[in-house]
Design an enzyme around this catalytic site. Structure first.
Site, mmCIF file in Angstrom:
data_model
loop_
_atom_site.group_PDB
_atom_site.id
_atom_site.type_symbol
_atom_site.label_atom_id
_atom_site.label_comp_id
_atom_site.label_asym_id
_atom_site.label_seq_id
_atom_site.Cartn_x
_atom_site.Cartn_y
_atom_site.Cartn_z
ATOM 1 N N PHE A 1 42.551 54.864 31.247
ATOM 2 C CA PHE A 1 41.763 53.762 31.836
ATOM 3 C C PHE A 1 42.734 52.623 32.141
ATOM 4 O O PHE A 1 43.291 52.030 31.203
ATOM 5 C CB PHE A 1 40.716 53.350 30.806
ATOM 6 N N ARG B 1 33.867 50.090 23.338
ATOM 7 C CA ARG B 1 34.353 49.360 22.156
ATOM 8 C C ARG B 1 33.760 49.906 20.864
ATOM 9 O O ARG B 1 34.299 49.673 19.779
ATOM 10 C CB ARG B 1 34.071 47.865 22.318
ATOM 11 N N GLY C 1 54.869 47.667 -4.850
ATOM 12 C CA GLY C 1 56.066 48.148 -4.149
ATOM 13 C C GLY C 1 55.831 49.470 -3.446
ATOM 14 O O GLY C 1 56.350 49.704 -2.341
ATOM 15 N N GLU D 1 41.455 46.983 23.884
ATOM 16 C CA GLU D 1 40.044 47.039 24.313
ATOM 17 C C GLU D 1 39.317 45.719 24.073
ATOM 18 O O GLU D 1 38.170 45.691 23.630
ATOM 19 C CB GLU D 1 39.322 48.242 23.691
HETATM 20 N N1 CAA Z 1 28.290 43.967 31.718
HETATM 21 C C1 CAA Z 1 28.060 43.742 33.033
HETATM 22 N N2 CAA Z 1 28.684 42.744 33.697
HETATM 23 C C2 CAA Z 1 29.517 41.953 33.026
HETATM 24 C C3 CAA Z 1 29.793 42.151 31.654
HETATM 25 C C4 CAA Z 1 29.128 43.210 31.014
HETATM 26 N N3 CAA Z 1 29.345 43.457 29.711
HETATM 27 N N4 CAA Z 1 30.673 41.220 31.267
HETATM 28 C C5 CAA Z 1 30.948 40.460 32.336
HETATM 29 N N5 CAA Z 1 30.246 40.912 33.395
HETATM 30 C C6 CAA Z 1 30.207 40.355 34.742
HETATM 31 C C7 CAA Z 1 29.608 38.953 34.724
HETATM 32 O O1 CAA Z 1 28.211 38.994 34.836
HETATM 33 C C8 CAA Z 1 30.251 38.334 35.932
HETATM 34 O O2 CAA Z 1 29.606 38.784 37.092
HETATM 35 P P1 CAA Z 1 28.960 37.728 38.155
HETATM 36 O O3 CAA Z 1 30.091 36.829 38.609
HETATM 37 O O4 CAA Z 1 28.410 38.592 39.238
HETATM 38 O O5 CAA Z 1 27.925 36.951 37.410
HETATM 39 C C9 CAA Z 1 31.642 38.979 35.965
HETATM 40 O O6 CAA Z 1 31.526 40.186 35.222
HETATM 41 C C10 CAA Z 1 32.713 38.106 35.389
HETATM 42 O O7 CAA Z 1 32.359 37.851 34.049
HETATM 43 P P2 CAA Z 1 32.773 36.520 33.299
HETATM 44 O O8 CAA Z 1 32.442 35.340 34.133
HETATM 45 O O9 CAA Z 1 32.219 36.571 31.937
HETATM 46 O O10 CAA Z 1 34.381 36.663 33.317
HETATM 47 P P3 CAA Z 1 35.496 35.954 32.457
HETATM 48 O O11 CAA Z 1 36.671 35.760 33.312
HETATM 49 O O12 CAA Z 1 34.924 34.759 31.754
HETATM 50 O O13 CAA Z 1 35.947 37.090 31.391
HETATM 51 C C11 CAA Z 1 35.911 38.619 29.568
HETATM 52 C C12 CAA Z 1 35.122 37.807 30.615
HETATM 53 C C13 CAA Z 1 34.846 39.038 28.586
HETATM 54 C C14 CAA Z 1 36.957 37.769 28.854
HETATM 55 C C15 CAA Z 1 36.553 39.834 30.274
HETATM 56 O O14 CAA Z 1 37.553 39.454 31.171
HETATM 57 C C16 CAA Z 1 37.125 40.830 29.285
HETATM 58 O O15 CAA Z 1 36.387 41.626 28.719
HETATM 59 N N6 CAA Z 1 38.463 40.796 29.058
HETATM 60 C C17 CAA Z 1 39.106 41.777 28.177
HETATM 61 C C18 CAA Z 1 39.502 42.997 28.929
HETATM 62 C C19 CAA Z 1 39.715 44.169 28.038
HETATM 63 O O16 CAA Z 1 38.920 44.475 27.163
HETATM 64 N N7 CAA Z 1 40.786 44.907 28.293
HETATM 65 C C20 CAA Z 1 41.027 46.113 27.572
HETATM 66 C C21 CAA Z 1 41.803 47.065 28.413
HETATM 67 S S1 CAA Z 1 41.374 48.742 28.183
HETATM 68 C C22 CAA Z 1 42.166 49.243 26.781
HETATM 69 O O17 CAA Z 1 42.696 48.493 26.002
HETATM 70 C C23 CAA Z 1 42.081 50.696 26.562
HETATM 71 C C24 CAA Z 1 43.136 51.254 25.728
HETATM 72 O O18 CAA Z 1 44.160 51.646 26.226
HETATM 73 C C25 CAA Z 1 42.888 51.441 24.295
#
Ligand code: CAA
Length: 380
Positions: free
Chosen positions: A123, A243, A340, A363
């Site tokens: 992903f 998650r 230890g 994540e």
């Molecule tokens: N379901 C549906 N839509 C969602 C949502 C959800 N859970 N969360 C956010 N959205 C939508 C919002 O409704 C919004 O849409 P609209 O503009 O149409 O209203 C849009 O997404 C943007 O959302 P936010 O305004 O809340 O965005 P933000 O910039 O404030 O950020 C955040 C939100 C929660 C911080 C997000 O950026 C986030 O989750 N960041 C972390 C990313 C992450 O988890 N990365 C992991 C990578 S994968 C990984 O690690 C895998 C691995 O290898 C182990």
């Protein structure tokens, strides 16, 4: 409220426990030391049906529920979190995303192989300058008519080197900000993809983590997931369900450390008695037990909500944040109880402590989970 597991759930838990305690344990220290990919174990987990657990049988998956997945993840992660994260990404990000949002053609072409574990998926959301701030995708996907042209770099990609199928988020319409992001299924063999070296990590050293670079990579239009611009929402929806997997992994790390600390405390003598008889140690074990019980309940509640098609955004964020944070606390205390011995590799608890740290980062960091939870709390 029913706190009982079904026969089937208990059987799955037992199968995971047996595999972890008999097989994973044998070479976990060596693989951690050498940062060696667990090829044999990934193949065996595929045969056990643990790589596409929740995919319906018509797409060659196990058709199991999320509760079973939590139980299996805990058992695997108690012993080896590198294997657990490979399992988690394949199950809860890649297979889940394709099964829920893919077209019938995409499922036939990609999901079946992934669910059987014949192929592994990754992903690709994080970038050098877009980790927590995931809306700011710099990887571009230019619409060229019947295909997209991908350019950019993805970072910290679990399964980045071994995956055959990538799910890649990229920006198609920068002027639309996150509404311009798309998600694509990308075949790893497509010309223009370069995989960086294996990251030399502090923990989970035997899972493969890489950067992946895209240079003029052609992706057929039919490989886009959902409508144009659905990519960011797709990523968020997949992550909120996914998650639960990492929360259960963190739970497993904590309970693995707790089991080792308890066994050690009942054996090791100091000041004329087993150290478990000293209140300073017994109370640590008590605190650990309460935290683990809370984390387990949060994981199971989130899994239950998902299985019952109810919203999981806040429940999975709570489970992930709490389980990751207590995994760090519990493993640190497990090292302390071992004294230890806890600081040397043979006793496993220092490795579990290193593994716990990553669950607070990937994540969605613990801080990202708090953004999600606090926004919900404040919204009322
Ligand atoms: N379901 C549906 N839509 C969602 C949502 C959800 N859970 N969360 C956010 N959205 C939508 C919002 O409704 C919004 O849409 P609209 O503009 O149409 O209203 C849009 O997404 C943007 O959302 P936010 O305004 O809340 O965005 P933000 O910039 O404030 O950020 C955040 C939100 C929660 C911080 C997000 O950026 C986030 O989750 N960041 C972390 C990313 C992450 O988890 N990365 C992991 C990578 S994968 C990984 O690690 C895998 C691995 O290898 C182990």
């Amino acid at each position: 409220m029913n706190f009982e597991f079904t026969e089937e759930q208990l059987m799955i838990q037992q199968a995971a426990r047996d595999y972890a305690q008999r097989e994973l344990i044998q070479d976990v220290l060596e693989r951690d030391e050498k940062a060696e990919y667990p090829t044999r174990h990934v193949k065996n987990l595929a045969e056990l049906g643990f790589l596409g657990m929740m995919v319906p049988p018509e797409y060659d998956g196990g058709g199991m529920d999320t509760i079973s997945y939590v139980l299996a993840m805990e058992e695997i992660a108690k012993v080896d979190s590198s294997v657990a994260v490979i399992m988690s990404v394949n199950n809860s990000l890649v297979c889940y995303g394709l099964n829920k949002y893919g077209t019938e053609e995409q499922k036939q072409k990609y999901l079946k192989d992934l669910a059987r574990g014949d192929k592994i998926g990754a992903f690709l959301l994080s970038e050098p300058e877009a980790g927590s701030d995931a809306t700011h995708q710099h990887t571009s996907a230019k619409d060229m008519g019947d295909y997209y042209l991908l350019n950019g770099t993805k970072n910290w990609i679990t399964n980045g080197g071994t995956a055959s199928t990538y799910i890649v988020m990229a920006q198609t319409h920068p002027e639309k900000k996150h509404h311009g992001i798309n998600a694509f299924i990308v075949d790893r063999n497509t010309p223009g993809i370069t995989v960086g070296p294996h990251e030399n990590k502090m923990g989970m050293r035997s899972s493969d983590t890489h950067s992946v670079m895209f240079t003029d990579v052609k992706v057929p239009k039919e490989n886009r997931i959902g409508e144009d611009g659905f990519g960011f929402k797709f990523a968020m929806l997949v992550l909120e369900a996914g998650r639960i997997g990492i929360a259960s992994q963190a739970l497993g790390i904590a309970s693995g450390a707790f089991e080792r600390a308890t066994a050690y405390a009942k054996e090791r003598k100091a000041f004329g008695t087993e150290i478990a008889n000293h209140q300073s140690v017994a109370f640590k074990l008590s605190d650990m037990a309460v935290k683990i019980e809370n984390a387990r309940n949060l994981c199971l509640k989130a899994a239950w909500l998902k299985d019952n098609h109810q919203p999981v955004t806040v429940a999975s964020a709570m489970a992930k944040q709490y389980a990751a944070d207590i995994a760090m606390e519990v493993t640190t205390e497990a090292v302390q109880i071992h004294g230890g011995y806890g600081y040397v590799k043979e006793y496993h608890v220092e490795r579990l402590m290193r593994e716990a740290k990553l669950t607070q980062i990937y994540e969605g960091t613990s801080e990202v989970q708090k953004i999600i939870i606090s926004r919900a709390v404040l919204k009322g």
